[in-house]
Design an enzyme around this catalytic site. Sequence first.
Site, mmCIF file in Angstrom:
data_model
loop_
_atom_site.group_PDB
_atom_site.id
_atom_site.type_symbol
_atom_site.label_atom_id
_atom_site.label_comp_id
_atom_site.label_asym_id
_atom_site.label_seq_id
_atom_site.Cartn_x
_atom_site.Cartn_y
_atom_site.Cartn_z
ATOM 1 C CE1 TYR A 20 -0.599 -4.463 7.415
ATOM 2 C CE2 TYR A 20 0.353 -5.574 9.314
ATOM 3 C CZ TYR A 20 0.256 -4.459 8.499
ATOM 4 O OH TYR A 20 1.009 -3.331 8.796
ATOM 5 C CG HIS A 49 1.733 -3.800 3.334
ATOM 6 N ND1 HIS A 49 1.667 -2.504 2.859
ATOM 7 C CD2 HIS A 49 0.693 -3.942 4.193
ATOM 8 C CE1 HIS A 49 0.615 -1.901 3.406
ATOM 9 N NE2 HIS A 49 0.014 -2.749 4.218
ATOM 10 N NE ARG A 57 4.629 -1.121 15.136
ATOM 11 C CZ ARG A 57 3.786 -1.497 14.173
ATOM 12 N NH1 ARG A 57 2.630 -0.902 14.041
ATOM 13 N NH2 ARG A 57 4.096 -2.485 13.357
ATOM 14 C CD GLU A 103 -4.285 -1.352 2.289
ATOM 15 O OE1 GLU A 103 -5.107 -2.263 2.510
ATOM 16 O OE2 GLU A 103 -3.603 -0.800 3.177
ATOM 17 C CG ASP A 143 -8.735 -2.826 1.616
ATOM 18 O OD1 ASP A 143 -9.898 -2.406 1.681
ATOM 19 O OD2 ASP A 143 -8.048 -3.095 2.619
ATOM 20 C CD GLN A 177 -4.978 2.485 7.817
ATOM 21 O OE1 GLN A 177 -4.912 2.927 6.676
ATOM 22 N NE2 GLN A 177 -4.445 1.321 8.144
ATOM 23 C CE1 TYR A 234 -2.814 3.475 13.974
ATOM 24 C CE2 TYR A 234 -2.802 1.104 14.295
ATOM 25 C CZ TYR A 234 -2.143 2.314 14.323
ATOM 26 O OH TYR A 234 -0.829 2.360 14.678
ATOM 27 C CE LYS A 281 -7.101 -0.369 5.734
ATOM 28 N NZ LYS A 281 -6.056 -0.643 4.750
ATOM 29 C CB THR A 316 -0.825 -3.955 0.876
ATOM 30 O OG1 THR A 316 -1.944 -3.231 1.347
ATOM 31 C CG2 THR A 316 -0.103 -3.175 -0.202
HETATM 32 CA CA CA Z 1 -6.074 -4.147 3.108
#
Ligand code: CA
Length: 423
Positions: free
Chosen positions: A136, A141, A150, A207, A241, A248, A252, A261, A357
């Site tokens: 990540y 991203h 958030r 992604e 991806d 998600q 998650y 995913k 991503t």
């Molecule tokens: Ca990914």
Amino acid sequence: MNPVLIFDKQAKSWINYDPTTDFPIQNIPLGIFSISGGPKKVCTIIGDTIIDLHGLSEYRILNVALFKTSDFEQDYLNPILQKGKSSLRELRKDIFELFESGNKFVNKDLCKLNFYKREEVTLHLPVKPGNYTDFYSSREHATNVGTMFRDPANALLPNWLHLPVAYHGRASSIVVSGTDIIRPKGQMVLNEGEAPVFGPSRQLDIELEMAFVVGRGNRLGHPIPVSEAEDHIQGLLIFNDWSARDIQKWEYVPLGPFLAKNFASTVSPWLVDLDALQSFKVQGPVPEKPLLDYLKQDEASNYDVHLEVVLKTSNGDENIICRSNMKYLYWSMSQQLAHHTVNGCNMESGDFCASGTISGPTPDSFGSLLELAWKGTRPLQMKDGTTRTFLQDGDTIIMRAYAQNESYRIGFGECRGRIIPAL
Ligand code: CA
């Protein structure tokens, strides 16, 4: 180990190709092909010409130390990867010398018996993925996602600038470019506070990622230092991806992505050797927080690789929806590998590590529809008059990647997948 192999910038091949090809003689990626359901074999590509390495070895045109003819008749490149970086350097060097325009001794007619056009062959998944880890590592991203879901002021979680965040993904559903993607079904909450419903994902996304493939692994308990990480990275692929955002969002917390995913990820069919990208190394972003010693790197270890995403609507129109670059990654592949193994975790030959991503700084460089259409609030206009916030059935996504200098480009080919309706 023999040194990094960088071919002469001015070199040409006696195989003709367009200067804009992804596959000049300086590239020499490896792949797996078959003809009309026949056995799978190892190949490379120069320009538009696919070259059967098994055939070249059988004719004794290609004689590489430590390689037998049978090594080139394989379902995957894994047994070749296990021979190690030095052996692969010998192999790519011998292929280069064979097809370099200055080679006066080669029997071109015999070589040509092992040449194929792209449409004559089927390209397969080049490497059987052992394990697959998804990082990540794009700050842009992570910031965009954090801003959307958030607090914009605290978009990055406290750990993000200190370590390359990742999760363990699913290797079994990694497919090669050209494989149709069945729209996944799952649980989702349509309106906040309501009970979940089950059905086809309504927020199917892409992604834009690059993945590296591990060549030589490490023993359990013995971390890979950041300075040695590239000795363990054999090559790279484009990696899409696929992600179901509605699934998600509901699933998650607290352990991260699962069914959103693991239904599919698509890779390009050519393993582009890390050596072929060495002259495209650039300095990555300056770390904002002091790094712990095991993540500090002395050398430039990002790569200037242009990335492009095309959304092809079912009428055949190609819409370029994103242009990004691998150089934007905050965490380099070396840092990812050092972090992955710092606790003693053992990587194995054939493991895949995807970057996460890769979004750039501008809105047209974002690597997912979630970001490009900003959570559905800025629909993307297509040439056929329709708009997209997420993928529709019949849409095809084509990702392309290449590094470019004044003489040639090192490209990756295509990473393509079409969405077909849920079963
Ligand atoms: Ca990914």
